[in-house]
Design an enzyme around this catalytic site. Structure first.
Site, PDB file in Angstrom:
ATOM      1  N   LYS A  60       0.951  -0.983  -0.066  1.00 44.28           N
ATOM      2  CA  LYS A  60       0.049   0.044   0.203  1.00 44.28           C
ATOM      3  C   LYS A  60       0.922   1.164  -0.111  1.00 44.28           C
ATOM      4  O   LYS A  60       2.008   1.080   0.433  1.00 44.28           O
ATOM      5  CB  LYS A  60      -0.983   0.023   1.257  1.00 44.28           C
ATOM      6  CG  LYS A  60      -2.150   0.842   1.282  1.00 44.28           C
ATOM      7  CD  LYS A  60      -3.228   0.155   0.766  1.00 44.28           C
ATOM      8  CE  LYS A  60      -4.602   0.752   0.520  1.00 44.28           C
ATOM      9  NZ  LYS A  60      -5.831   0.156   0.348  1.00 44.28           N
ATOM     10  N   VAL A  91     -20.530   0.943  -4.267  1.00 45.26           N
ATOM     11  CA  VAL A  91     -20.724  -0.417  -3.922  1.00 45.26           C
ATOM     12  C   VAL A  91     -22.273  -0.816  -3.218  1.00 45.26           C
ATOM     13  O   VAL A  91     -22.880  -1.792  -3.843  1.00 45.26           O
ATOM     14  CB  VAL A  91     -19.729  -0.723  -2.741  1.00 45.26           C
ATOM     15  CG1 VAL A  91     -19.942  -2.228  -2.385  1.00 45.26           C
ATOM     16  CG2 VAL A  91     -18.164  -0.836  -3.355  1.00 45.26           C
TER      17      VAL A  91
HETATM   18  N1  LIG Z   1     -15.073   0.875  -4.376  1.00 43.12           N
HETATM   19  C1  LIG Z   1     -14.580  -0.186  -4.044  1.00 43.12           C
HETATM   20  O1  LIG Z   1     -14.074  -0.879  -5.266  1.00 43.12           O
HETATM   21  C2  LIG Z   1     -14.114  -0.864  -2.902  1.00 43.12           C
HETATM   22  C3  LIG Z   1     -13.382  -2.022  -2.704  1.00 43.12           C
HETATM   23  C4  LIG Z   1     -13.223  -2.735  -1.419  1.00 43.12           C
HETATM   24  C5  LIG Z   1     -13.951  -2.162  -0.279  1.00 43.12           C
HETATM   25  N2  LIG Z   1     -14.548  -0.742  -0.500  1.00 43.12           N
HETATM   26  C6  LIG Z   1     -15.090  -0.354   0.558  1.00 43.12           C
HETATM   27  O2  LIG Z   1     -16.570  -0.340   0.712  1.00 43.12           O
HETATM   28  C7  LIG Z   1     -17.120   0.912   1.247  1.00 43.12           C
HETATM   29  C8  LIG Z   1     -17.979   1.652   0.147  1.00 43.12           C
HETATM   30  O3  LIG Z   1     -17.171   1.959  -0.883  1.00 43.12           O
HETATM   31  P1  LIG Z   1     -17.592   3.089  -2.000  1.00 43.12           P
HETATM   32  O4  LIG Z   1     -16.535   3.065  -3.127  1.00 43.12           O
HETATM   33  O5  LIG Z   1     -19.120   2.662  -2.400  1.00 43.12           O
HETATM   34  O6  LIG Z   1     -17.682   4.340  -1.238  1.00 43.12           O
HETATM   35  P2  LIG Z   1     -18.713   5.582  -1.808  1.00 43.12           P
HETATM   36  O7  LIG Z   1     -18.176   6.740  -1.342  1.00 43.12           O
HETATM   37  O8  LIG Z   1     -19.063   5.634  -3.316  1.00 43.12           O
HETATM   38  O9  LIG Z   1     -19.980   5.336  -0.827  1.00 43.12           O
HETATM   39  C9  LIG Z   1     -20.129   5.465   0.504  1.00 43.12           C
HETATM   40  C10 LIG Z   1     -21.576   5.809   0.838  1.00 43.12           C
HETATM   41  O10 LIG Z   1     -21.680   5.645   2.211  1.00 43.12           O
HETATM   42  C11 LIG Z   1     -22.388   6.822   2.757  1.00 43.12           C
HETATM   43  N3  LIG Z   1     -22.158   6.846   4.271  1.00 43.12           N
HETATM   44  C12 LIG Z   1     -20.914   7.590   4.662  1.00 43.12           C
HETATM   45  N4  LIG Z   1     -21.205   7.790   6.066  1.00 43.12           N
HETATM   46  C13 LIG Z   1     -22.472   7.114   6.483  1.00 43.12           C
HETATM   47  C14 LIG Z   1     -23.123   6.637   7.509  1.00 43.12           C
HETATM   48  N5  LIG Z   1     -22.743   6.806   8.703  1.00 43.12           N
HETATM   49  N6  LIG Z   1     -24.331   5.791   7.589  1.00 43.12           N
HETATM   50  C15 LIG Z   1     -24.796   5.786   6.362  1.00 43.12           C
HETATM   51  N7  LIG Z   1     -23.937   5.986   5.098  1.00 43.12           N
HETATM   52  C16 LIG Z   1     -22.968   6.548   5.122  1.00 43.12           C
HETATM   53  C17 LIG Z   1     -21.946   7.929   2.013  1.00 43.12           C
HETATM   54  O11 LIG Z   1     -22.832   9.108   2.058  1.00 43.12           O
HETATM   55  C18 LIG Z   1     -21.903   7.142   0.416  1.00 43.12           C
HETATM   56  O12 LIG Z   1     -23.003   7.265  -0.296  1.00 43.12           O
HETATM   57  C19 LIG Z   1     -15.972   1.470   1.868  1.00 43.12           C
HETATM   58  O13 LIG Z   1     -15.910   1.043   3.178  1.00 43.12           O
HETATM   59  C20 LIG Z   1     -14.695   1.190   0.757  1.00 43.12           C
HETATM   60  O14 LIG Z   1     -13.607   1.285   1.321  1.00 43.12           O
HETATM   61  C21 LIG Z   1     -15.041  -0.255  -1.730  1.00 43.12           C
END
Ligand SMILES: NC(=O)c1ccc[n+]([C@@H]2O[C@H](COP(=O)([O-])OP(=O)(O)OC[C@H]3O[C@@H](n4cnc5c(N)ncnc54)[C@H](O)[C@@H]3O)[C@@H](O)[C@H]2O)c1
Length: 383
Positions: free
Chosen positions: A94, A198
């Site tokens: 990382k 996601v």
């Molecule tokens: N995008 C990827 O490929 C990927 C891969 C592995 C892990 N992840 C993990 O999955 C999670 C989501 O990723 P993403 O890419 O969808 O991010 P994103 O920023 O597109 O979506 C996150 C969503 O969560 C909401 N949110 C924030 N705080 C909140 C709360 N307290 N209660 C409810 N909703 C809340 C935000 O408003 C947003 O809509 C993260 O933890 C990320 O690290 C993502």
């Protein structure tokens, strides 16, 4: 991936950088400074037993160098486990760039960073993370052959949330098979906290499978977008309200640290399976995974079920092919089922069983640090 992740992922530390370095078991830690562009970054390679280290670059305004170092050491170790359990030929690495992405991110800085990645000769392959996006990796890729997560136009794999959500859904199906004897959530009620990239796509998979979906998100617009496409989706006012509902499955897809003590005690869901990283607030014996097990909740380890994204970016190294990557991400179903079954056999939590699988694979891979083969002209193919 989200900034939200760092909410619990960056606990303040009292250890200084020298102490952290002295205690680290990582293979290689590289400090990168470019005076002209202002780049200050750290690349950490935790383990290359299974192949070149793969993991994203986080761009974040750390309060101190020690805080950045602590984060990159922890995140790179996590990638070793994620890549190993996904069955990828990759170790864990990382990088963190210290700074405010909104203020400090420039093409010059990203190119300088790419040059540092290139100096490692493929021992570290980078991708997107909090604060870095597909367009940024396109620029990083101008100075290194070891940048993934680039745009489709540049031969990249694009947005990795596509297979992240798909993989989480495969994990959910496996958990359903384990608990209810059928690999489907048809007729089940799935609560999704966070409907960003996601969570939104996960909701679509659940609906297509015949499940019902109830969501919560701090951003009302995210909920509205999903409900405009799928009016049948219900919305809860908050994640607290969501977890208190009668659910069959709870899918944390927002913040790290989603499974705090209050959430764990309030849960009625039989299964927890979501995309968010670092869901367990306390790890190890007596931690969150143990408490979930005591309450009869089946927890699908986050790094196991959310590995679809890293599977998607790793495919880019071989000339991206979405169908090949999707086939690989489909294996998350079998991997999850194996972990859940072995947890039962060994009498341990699924979190402990997944750690065990990853550690065994790394041990079998041998401890010889991965090095690029001399004489190869195709740097990207080597990785
Ligand atoms: N995008 C990827 O490929 C990927 C891969 C592995 C892990 N992840 C993990 O999955 C999670 C989501 O990723 P993403 O890419 O969808 O991010 P994103 O920023 O597109 O979506 C996150 C969503 O969560 C909401 N949110 C924030 N705080 C909140 C709360 N307290 N209660 C409810 N909703 C809340 C935000 O408003 C947003 O809509 C993260 O933890 C990320 O690290 C993502």
């Amino acid at each position: 991936m989200t900034v939200a992740d760092t909410a619990v992922a960056n606990p303040p530390t009292t250890a200084g950088a020298a102490e952290l370095l002295a205690a680290a078991e990582h293979e290689q830690i590289v400090s990168c400074v470019d005076r002209e562009s202002g780049l200050r970054a750290i690349i950490a390679i935790h383990d290359t037993s299974l192949g070149p280290a793969l993991g994203g670059t986080r761009f974040f305004p750390y309060a101190s160098y020690a805080e950045a170092l602590e984060d990159v050491l922890r995140l790179s170790r996590g990638m070793s486990y994620k890549n190993a359990v996904a069955g990828l030929p990759h170790g864990g690495g990382k990088a963190v760039i210290i700074g405010d992405p909104a203020r400090d991110k420039t093409p010059e800085l990203l190119r300088a960073y790419g040059r540092y990645v290139q100096t490692l000769g493929g021992r570290y392959v980078t991708a997107c993370d909090v604060g870095t996006f597909v367009a940024d990796l396109d620029i990083v890729g101008e100075t290194t052959a070891f940048a993934t997560g680039r745009s489709l136009e540049r031969g990249g794999c694009g947005d990795s949330s596509v297979l992240t959500a798909y993989g989480v859904f495969q994990g959910m199906r496996a958990a359903a098979e384990h608990v209810w004897g059928t690999p489907s959530v048809a007729g089940k009620r799935v609560g999704i906290s966070g409907v960003g990239k996601v969570g939104r796509q996960l909701a679509q998979h659940v609906l297509a499978d015949g499940g019902s979906v109830v969501v919560a998100d701090v951003d009302g617009a995210a909920v509205d977008r999903l409900r405009a496409e799928h009016p049948e989706v219900e919305a809860a006012a908050s994640t607290e309200e969501l977890v208190a509902l009668e659910l069959d499955v709870f899918a944390p897809c927002a913040l790290g640290g989603a499974l705090d003590p209050a959430t764990v005690e309030a849960l009625s869901a039989r299964i927890v399976c979501g995309g968010a990283n670092n869901q367990l607030v306390t790890e190890g014996p007596g931690g969150t995974a143990d408490r979930l097990a005591e309450r009869g909740v089946l927890y699908c380890p986050d790094f196991l079920v959310n590995s679809g994204g890293v599977i998607q970016v790793s495919d880019e190294l071989h000339g991206f092919d979405m169908e090949r990557a999707r086939r690989k991400a489909s294996e998350i179903f079998d991997h999850t089922l194996e972990v859940l079954r072995s947890a039962d056999e060994l009498g341990v939590t699924p979190a402990a069983a997944a750690d065990h699988v990853a550690e065994e694979r790394m041990a079998r891979g041998g401890r010889t640090p991965w090095v690029a083969q001399a004489g190869s002209s195709d740097a990207r193919a080597q990785a």
